[in-house]
Design a protein around this motif. Structure first.
Motif, mmCIF file in Angstrom:
data_model
loop_
_atom_site.group_PDB
_atom_site.id
_atom_site.type_symbol
_atom_site.label_atom_id
_atom_site.label_comp_id
_atom_site.label_asym_id
_atom_site.label_seq_id
_atom_site.Cartn_x
_atom_site.Cartn_y
_atom_site.Cartn_z
ATOM 1 N N THR A 191 0.829 -1.200 0.000
ATOM 2 C CA THR A 191 0.000 0.000 0.000
ATOM 3 C C THR A 191 0.865 1.252 0.000
ATOM 4 O OG1 THR A 191 -1.792 -1.145 1.156
ATOM 5 C CG2 THR A 191 -1.782 1.258 1.269
ATOM 6 N N ILE A 192 1.933 1.247 0.795
ATOM 7 C CA ILE A 192 2.848 2.385 0.837
ATOM 8 C C ILE A 192 3.434 2.648 -0.546
ATOM 9 C CG2 ILE A 192 5.109 3.162 1.677
ATOM 10 C CD1 ILE A 192 4.444 1.788 4.337
ATOM 11 N N VAL A 193 3.887 1.601 -1.213
ATOM 12 C CA VAL A 193 4.495 1.768 -2.536
ATOM 13 C C VAL A 193 3.502 2.381 -3.514
ATOM 14 C CG1 VAL A 193 5.442 0.528 -4.531
ATOM 15 C CG2 VAL A 193 6.208 -0.066 -2.223
ATOM 16 N N ARG A 194 2.274 1.898 -3.496
ATOM 17 C CA ARG A 194 1.274 2.432 -4.428
ATOM 18 C C ARG A 194 0.934 3.886 -4.092
ATOM 19 N NH1 ARG A 194 -1.768 0.645 -8.394
ATOM 20 N NH2 ARG A 194 -1.231 -1.548 -8.101
ATOM 21 N N GLU A 196 2.895 6.092 -2.651
ATOM 22 C CA GLU A 196 4.041 6.972 -2.879
ATOM 23 C C GLU A 196 4.424 7.098 -4.346
ATOM 24 O OE1 GLU A 196 5.746 8.857 -0.792
ATOM 25 O OE2 GLU A 196 4.646 8.304 1.012
ATOM 26 N N THR A 197 4.207 6.037 -5.127
ATOM 27 C CA THR A 197 4.677 6.033 -6.515
ATOM 28 C C THR A 197 3.554 6.021 -7.540
ATOM 29 O OG1 THR A 197 4.781 3.607 -6.737
ATOM 30 C CG2 THR A 197 6.699 4.714 -5.762
ATOM 31 N N GLY A 198 2.350 5.666 -7.110
ATOM 32 C CA GLY A 198 1.252 5.532 -8.056
ATOM 33 C C GLY A 198 1.314 4.244 -8.846
ATOM 34 N N GLN A 199 2.263 3.367 -8.504
ATOM 35 C CA GLN A 199 2.446 2.097 -9.206
ATOM 36 C C GLN A 199 2.495 0.958 -8.194
ATOM 37 O OE1 GLN A 199 2.625 1.923 -12.569
ATOM 38 N NE2 GLN A 199 2.502 4.154 -12.794
ATOM 39 N N ALA A 200 2.214 -0.245 -8.677
ATOM 40 C CA ALA A 200 2.352 -1.421 -7.826
ATOM 41 C C ALA A 200 3.827 -1.742 -7.608
ATOM 42 C CB ALA A 200 1.646 -2.614 -8.461
ATOM 43 N N PHE A 201 4.122 -2.410 -6.501
ATOM 44 C CA PHE A 201 5.483 -2.878 -6.280
ATOM 45 C C PHE A 201 5.870 -3.826 -7.412
ATOM 46 C CE2 PHE A 201 8.630 -5.820 -4.604
ATOM 47 C CZ PHE A 201 9.540 -4.948 -3.995
ATOM 48 N N PRO A 202 7.085 -3.688 -7.990
ATOM 49 C CA PRO A 202 7.472 -4.546 -9.120
ATOM 50 C C PRO A 202 7.586 -6.004 -8.702
ATOM 51 C CG PRO A 202 9.347 -3.248 -8.351
ATOM 52 C CD PRO A 202 8.138 -2.722 -7.649
ATOM 53 N N ASP A 203 6.741 -6.837 -9.269
ATOM 54 C CA ASP A 203 6.704 -8.252 -8.911
ATOM 55 C C ASP A 203 7.376 -9.145 -9.944
ATOM 56 O OD1 ASP A 203 5.892 -9.048 -6.440
ATOM 57 O OD2 ASP A 203 3.774 -9.275 -6.922
ATOM 58 N N ASP A 204 7.885 -8.555 -11.011
ATOM 59 C CA ASP A 204 8.599 -9.336 -12.011
ATOM 60 C C ASP A 204 10.076 -9.361 -11.635
ATOM 61 O OD1 ASP A 204 8.942 -10.646 -14.671
ATOM 62 O OD2 ASP A 204 10.144 -8.850 -15.020
ATOM 63 N N PRO A 205 10.688 -10.550 -11.415
ATOM 64 C CA PRO A 205 12.082 -10.617 -10.993
ATOM 65 C C PRO A 205 13.047 -9.890 -11.941
ATOM 66 C CG PRO A 205 11.042 -12.726 -10.600
ATOM 67 C CD PRO A 205 10.044 -11.893 -11.362
#
Length: 260
Positions: A191-194, A196-205
């Motif tokens: 939730t913090i990442v979204r 602060e950045t407007g994007q989801a946390f990067p889940d692709d390695p």
């Protein structure tokens, strides 16, 4: 056309593409890891992205040399062969660290990021190997480090949630938080990442790895590092190297062999 050159140099797993006297090319970390491998120390496998790659990227506005990602991919494949794990694999994932390492140590360079390659798709595989709490704690650490160092989110935002989780659980240390509590903390970090950045946390390695390497390159030109080089009359360095290294876990117990 950009000139053809070799951008990565392997170390560990019994093979070394570099030497200890190549700090200008491999940075301090990369040169020392190569030399440790050469003298027979069992260094976990990895590779160093050269200072030349950093210089080339920065000279082109952050755009990487055309063949750099291909070499990085080959380097990851080499680590996979040595460890028997695969980067991004759902059953037995390989996790790697990314570290900056210029020829001269200086403030302002990017902090280490651990556990790259851990995401929703690989979490269950890591849990089967090391336990649910271990996997959740590793996931929490990745999100906090990448969020702070790469995404530029204030460290205190994550620390506030971590402190709140300890208080809610009635414990005084992170090690006392259970798997469920850590999983809930990861959800709050998302939730913090979204926010602060407007994007989801990067889940692709692969995206995690690419973003982290780019952050190392960019840190070479940050104001603190530039000022340090100016104050100490440091000239002639091309940039920083990047060490990509198979992770050796220190939070699996007292017998991890990781060191203090």
């Amino acid at each position: 056309l950009r000139r053809m050159t070799r951008w990565i140099h392997r170390f560990g797993g019994g093979q070394a593409d570099g030497r200890g006297d190549q700090k200008q090319l491999l940075g301090g970390k990369g040169a020392n890891l190569a030399e440790m491998t050469r003298i027979g120390i069992p260094v976990p496998p990895g590779f160093t992205i050269s200072t030349e790659a950093c210089a080339e990227a920065l000279a082109h506005g952050g755009t990487w040399p055309d063949d750099l990602w291909d070499e990085i991919t080959a380097g990851i494949r080499s680590i996979e062969q040595h460890t028997g794990r695969r980067f991004g694999d759902a059953d037995d994932p390989l996790l790697v660290s990314v570290r900056s390492g210029a020829a001269v140590s200086m403030p302002g360079m990017m902090d280490t990021i651990l556990n790259l390659g851990l995401c929703e798709a690989t979490l269950a595989g890591l849990a089967r190997a090391g336990g649910e709490r271990f996997a959740a704690d590793s996931h929490r650490r990745l999100m906090q480090m990448l969020g702070d160092v790469v995404l530029g989110i204030e460290h205190d935002r994550f620390e506030h949630e971590l402190s709140a989780a300890r208080a809610a659980a009635g414990v005084s240390t992170d090690a006392e938080l259970g798997a469920d509590e850590l999983a809930a903390l990861v959800a709050r970090y998302r939730t913090i990442v979204r926010e602060e950045t407007g994007q989801a946390f990067p889940d692709d390695p692969a995206e995690q790895l690419r973003m982290s390497i780019q952050a190392v390159f960019s840190s070479w030109d940050n104001p603190r590092a530039r000022k340090y080089r100016q104050l100490h009359d440091i000239h002639g360095l091309k940039g920083t190297a990047v060490a990509v290294h198979a992770v050796v876990f220190g939070n699996r117990g007292d017998a991890s062999a990781r060191g203090a």
